[in-house]
Design a protein around this motif. Sequence first.
Motif, PDB file in Angstrom:
ATOM      1  N   THR A  85      -4.812 -26.035 -30.890  1.00 12.78           N
ATOM      2  CA  THR A  85      -5.017 -25.082 -29.813  1.00 12.78           C
ATOM      3  C   THR A  85      -5.552 -23.779 -30.386  1.00 12.78           C
ATOM      4  O   THR A  85      -4.935 -23.186 -31.271  1.00 12.78           O
ATOM      5  CB  THR A  85      -3.716 -24.799 -29.044  1.00 12.78           C
ATOM      6  N   ILE A  86      -6.694 -23.354 -29.874  1.00 17.78           N
ATOM      7  CA  ILE A  86      -7.275 -22.094 -30.313  1.00 17.78           C
ATOM      8  C   ILE A  86      -6.885 -20.995 -29.336  1.00 17.78           C
ATOM      9  O   ILE A  86      -6.771 -21.233 -28.127  1.00 17.78           O
ATOM     10  CB  ILE A  86      -8.810 -22.202 -30.454  1.00 17.78           C
ATOM     11  N   SER A  87      -6.663 -19.806 -29.852  1.00 19.43           N
ATOM     12  CA  SER A  87      -6.309 -18.677 -29.008  1.00 19.43           C
ATOM     13  C   SER A  87      -6.749 -17.392 -29.687  1.00 19.43           C
ATOM     14  O   SER A  87      -7.185 -17.394 -30.847  1.00 19.43           O
ATOM     15  CB  SER A  87      -4.804 -18.649 -28.713  1.00 19.43           C
ATOM     16  N   ARG A  88      -6.633 -16.310 -28.951  1.00 18.22           N
ATOM     17  CA  ARG A  88      -6.962 -15.011 -29.512  1.00 18.22           C
ATOM     18  C   ARG A  88      -6.100 -13.945 -28.879  1.00 18.22           C
ATOM     19  O   ARG A  88      -5.668 -14.067 -27.733  1.00 18.22           O
ATOM     20  CB  ARG A  88      -8.451 -14.693 -29.317  1.00 18.22           C
ATOM     21  N   ASP A  89      -5.855 -12.898 -29.620  1.00 23.23           N
ATOM     22  CA  ASP A  89      -5.126 -11.741 -29.133  1.00 23.23           C
ATOM     23  C   ASP A  89      -5.977 -10.528 -29.459  1.00 23.23           C
ATOM     24  O   ASP A  89      -5.945 -10.016 -30.580  1.00 23.23           O
ATOM     25  CB  ASP A  89      -3.746 -11.642 -29.772  1.00 23.23           C
ATOM     26  N   ASN A  90      -6.748 -10.097 -28.487  1.00 26.98           N
ATOM     27  CA  ASN A  90      -7.670  -9.000 -28.741  1.00 26.98           C
ATOM     28  C   ASN A  90      -6.945  -7.695 -29.059  1.00 26.98           C
ATOM     29  O   ASN A  90      -7.467  -6.861 -29.797  1.00 26.98           O
ATOM     30  CB  ASN A  90      -8.605  -8.812 -27.545  1.00 26.98           C
ATOM     31  N   ALA A  91      -5.756  -7.522 -28.502  1.00 26.51           N
ATOM     32  CA  ALA A  91      -4.978  -6.326 -28.810  1.00 26.51           C
ATOM     33  C   ALA A  91      -4.616  -6.267 -30.284  1.00 26.51           C
ATOM     34  O   ALA A  91      -4.471  -5.187 -30.852  1.00 26.51           O
ATOM     35  CB  ALA A  91      -3.728  -6.261 -27.947  1.00 26.51           C
ATOM     36  N   LYS A  92      -4.446  -7.427 -30.898  1.00 26.75           N
ATOM     37  CA  LYS A  92      -4.148  -7.505 -32.325  1.00 26.75           C
ATOM     38  C   LYS A  92      -5.384  -7.765 -33.168  1.00 26.75           C
ATOM     39  O   LYS A  92      -5.281  -7.868 -34.395  1.00 26.75           O
ATOM     40  CB  LYS A  92      -3.109  -8.585 -32.596  1.00 26.75           C
ATOM     41  N   ASN A  93      -6.530  -7.893 -32.503  1.00 21.67           N
ATOM     42  CA  ASN A  93      -7.785  -8.117 -33.207  1.00 21.67           C
ATOM     43  C   ASN A  93      -7.707  -9.352 -34.106  1.00 21.67           C
ATOM     44  O   ASN A  93      -8.183  -9.351 -35.245  1.00 21.67           O
ATOM     45  CB  ASN A  93      -8.160  -6.882 -34.034  1.00 21.67           C
ATOM     46  N   ARG A 106       0.148 -22.649 -38.107  1.00 26.33           N
ATOM     47  CA  ARG A 106      -0.644 -21.739 -37.302  1.00 26.33           C
ATOM     48  C   ARG A 106      -1.464 -20.851 -38.215  1.00 26.33           C
ATOM     49  O   ARG A 106      -0.916 -20.065 -38.992  1.00 26.33           O
ATOM     50  CB  ARG A 106       0.205 -20.870 -36.374  1.00 26.33           C
ATOM     51  N   LEU A 107      -2.769 -20.997 -38.110  1.00 27.69           N
ATOM     52  CA  LEU A 107      -3.681 -20.173 -38.878  1.00 27.69           C
ATOM     53  C   LEU A 107      -3.998 -18.899 -38.117  1.00 27.69           C
ATOM     54  O   LEU A 107      -4.117 -18.907 -36.892  1.00 27.69           O
ATOM     55  CB  LEU A 107      -4.980 -20.926 -39.169  1.00 27.69           C
ATOM     56  N   SER A 108      -4.143 -17.819 -38.856  1.00 24.64           N
ATOM     57  CA  SER A 108      -4.510 -16.540 -38.280  1.00 24.64           C
ATOM     58  C   SER A 108      -5.802 -16.045 -38.903  1.00 24.64           C
ATOM     59  O   SER A 108      -6.088 -16.313 -40.071  1.00 24.64           O
ATOM     60  CB  SER A 108      -3.416 -15.492 -38.502  1.00 24.64           C
ATOM     61  N   CYS A 109      -6.570 -15.330 -38.117  1.00 26.47           N
ATOM     62  CA  CYS A 109      -7.807 -14.712 -38.570  1.00 26.47           C
ATOM     63  C   CYS A 109      -7.767 -13.258 -38.133  1.00 26.47           C
ATOM     64  O   CYS A 109      -8.038 -12.943 -36.968  1.00 26.47           O
ATOM     65  CB  CYS A 109      -9.015 -15.445 -37.977  1.00 26.47           C
ATOM     66  N   ALA A 110      -7.410 -12.397 -39.052  1.00 25.15           N
ATOM     67  CA  ALA A 110      -7.250 -10.981 -38.753  1.00 25.15           C
ATOM     68  C   ALA A 110      -8.502 -10.223 -39.155  1.00 25.15           C
ATOM     69  O   ALA A 110      -8.985 -10.353 -40.278  1.00 25.15           O
ATOM     70  CB  ALA A 110      -6.037 -10.418 -39.480  1.00 25.15           C
ATOM     71  N   ALA A 111      -9.006  -9.421 -38.245  1.00 21.48           N
ATOM     72  CA  ALA A 111     -10.244  -8.682 -38.471  1.00 21.48           C
ATOM     73  C   ALA A 111      -9.967  -7.206 -38.691  1.00 21.48           C
ATOM     74  O   ALA A 111      -9.059  -6.626 -38.086  1.00 21.48           O
ATOM     75  CB  ALA A 111     -11.196  -8.850 -37.293  1.00 21.48           C
ATOM     76  N   SER A 112     -10.760  -6.613 -39.546  1.00 22.44           N
ATOM     77  CA  SER A 112     -10.768  -5.176 -39.728  1.00 22.44           C
ATOM     78  C   SER A 112     -12.208  -4.711 -39.858  1.00 22.44           C
ATOM     79  O   SER A 112     -13.072  -5.455 -40.315  1.00 22.44           O
ATOM     80  CB  SER A 112      -9.949  -4.757 -40.957  1.00 22.44           C
ATOM     81  N   GLY A 113     -12.455  -3.490 -39.446  1.00 24.50           N
ATOM     82  CA  GLY A 113     -13.804  -2.963 -39.485  1.00 24.50           C
ATOM     83  C   GLY A 113     -14.691  -3.439 -38.355  1.00 24.50           C
ATOM     84  O   GLY A 113     -15.874  -3.084 -38.310  1.00 24.50           O
ATOM     85  N   VAL A 114     -14.153  -4.232 -37.465  1.00 28.15           N
ATOM     86  CA  VAL A 114     -14.886  -4.729 -36.312  1.00 28.15           C
ATOM     87  C   VAL A 114     -13.878  -5.057 -35.219  1.00 28.15           C
ATOM     88  O   VAL A 114     -12.761  -5.502 -35.513  1.00 28.15           O
ATOM     89  CB  VAL A 114     -15.746  -5.964 -36.671  1.00 28.15           C
ATOM     90  N   THR A 115     -14.265  -4.846 -33.994  1.00 24.22           N
ATOM     91  CA  THR A 115     -13.434  -5.196 -32.851  1.00 24.22           C
ATOM     92  C   THR A 115     -13.906  -6.535 -32.300  1.00 24.22           C
ATOM     93  O   THR A 115     -15.059  -6.677 -31.902  1.00 24.22           O
ATOM     94  CB  THR A 115     -13.515  -4.118 -31.764  1.00 24.22           C
ATOM     95  N   LEU A 116     -13.014  -7.509 -32.278  1.00 24.53           N
ATOM     96  CA  LEU A 116     -13.382  -8.882 -31.966  1.00 24.53           C
ATOM     97  C   LEU A 116     -13.534  -9.171 -30.478  1.00 24.53           C
ATOM     98  O   LEU A 116     -13.919 -10.286 -30.117  1.00 24.53           O
ATOM     99  CB  LEU A 116     -12.357  -9.848 -32.557  1.00 24.53           C
ATOM    100  N   ASP A 117     -13.243  -8.206 -29.632  1.00 26.71           N
ATOM    101  CA  ASP A 117     -13.264  -8.446 -28.187  1.00 26.71           C
ATOM    102  C   ASP A 117     -14.539  -9.123 -27.716  1.00 26.71           C
ATOM    103  O   ASP A 117     -14.501  -9.971 -26.821  1.00 26.71           O
ATOM    104  CB  ASP A 117     -13.092  -7.140 -27.429  1.00 26.71           C
ATOM    105  N   TYR A 118     -15.657  -8.742 -28.298  1.00 31.76           N
ATOM    106  CA  TYR A 118     -16.951  -9.226 -27.845  1.00 31.76           C
ATOM    107  C   TYR A 118     -17.474 -10.386 -28.674  1.00 31.76           C
ATOM    108  O   TYR A 118     -18.620 -10.813 -28.475  1.00 31.76           O
ATOM    109  CB  TYR A 118     -17.965  -8.082 -27.859  1.00 31.76           C
ATOM    110  N   TYR A 119     -16.669 -10.908 -29.571  1.00 29.86           N
ATOM    111  CA  TYR A 119     -17.094 -11.929 -30.511  1.00 29.86           C
ATOM    112  C   TYR A 119     -16.547 -13.294 -30.150  1.00 29.86           C
ATOM    113  O   TYR A 119     -15.397 -13.437 -29.717  1.00 29.86           O
ATOM    114  CB  TYR A 119     -16.635 -11.584 -31.935  1.00 29.86           C
ATOM    115  N   THR A 120     -17.374 -14.291 -30.334  1.00 30.04           N
ATOM    116  CA  THR A 120     -16.915 -15.670 -30.309  1.00 30.04           C
ATOM    117  C   THR A 120     -16.245 -15.989 -31.645  1.00 30.04           C
ATOM    118  O   THR A 120     -16.779 -15.665 -32.707  1.00 30.04           O
ATOM    119  CB  THR A 120     -18.084 -16.632 -30.071  1.00 30.04           C
ATOM    120  N   ILE A 121     -15.082 -16.619 -31.577  1.00 31.41           N
ATOM    121  CA  ILE A 121     -14.347 -16.993 -32.779  1.00 31.41           C
ATOM    122  C   ILE A 121     -14.404 -18.502 -32.943  1.00 31.41           C
ATOM    123  O   ILE A 121     -14.081 -19.248 -32.015  1.00 31.41           O
ATOM    124  CB  ILE A 121     -12.889 -16.521 -32.716  1.00 31.41           C
ATOM    125  N   THR A 122     -14.810 -18.929 -34.115  1.00 30.53           N
ATOM    126  CA  THR A 122     -14.907 -20.348 -34.420  1.00 30.53           C
ATOM    127  C   THR A 122     -14.168 -20.643 -35.714  1.00 30.53           C
ATOM    128  O   THR A 122     -14.279 -19.894 -36.682  1.00 30.53           O
ATOM    129  CB  THR A 122     -16.370 -20.795 -34.560  1.00 30.53           C
TER     130      THR A 122
END
Length: 116
Positions: free
Chosen positions: A69-77, A19-35
Amino acid sequence: QVQLVESGGGLVQPGGSLRLSCAASGVTLDYYTITWFRQAPGKEHEGVSCIGSSDGNAYYADSAKGRFTISRDNAKNTGYLQMNSLKPEDTAVYYCNARYSFLSYWGQGTQVTVSS
């Protein structure tokens, strides 16, 4: 300062999972498409999977469908890519991209190696 950090790569046997993770900082990913993209040595940069900002649409490359399977957790950004039934041809550096309109950010990549 926007930063995307991929993690979760490593060495696995064929048929294994990561399971790969992509953790963001300095930006809120809620409005972003993740690829998720990947690139193997000597091969073209390849799109693997994408999930929309609305969390309603997911795309998978033919090589990934049924296994990833791709997923996102906006609460965890954070975005995720669950990879099952891994094959040697999945070996590559995997990159996370986050895009919103003309804004686009990339992570540093994480190595996935599938080998016995």
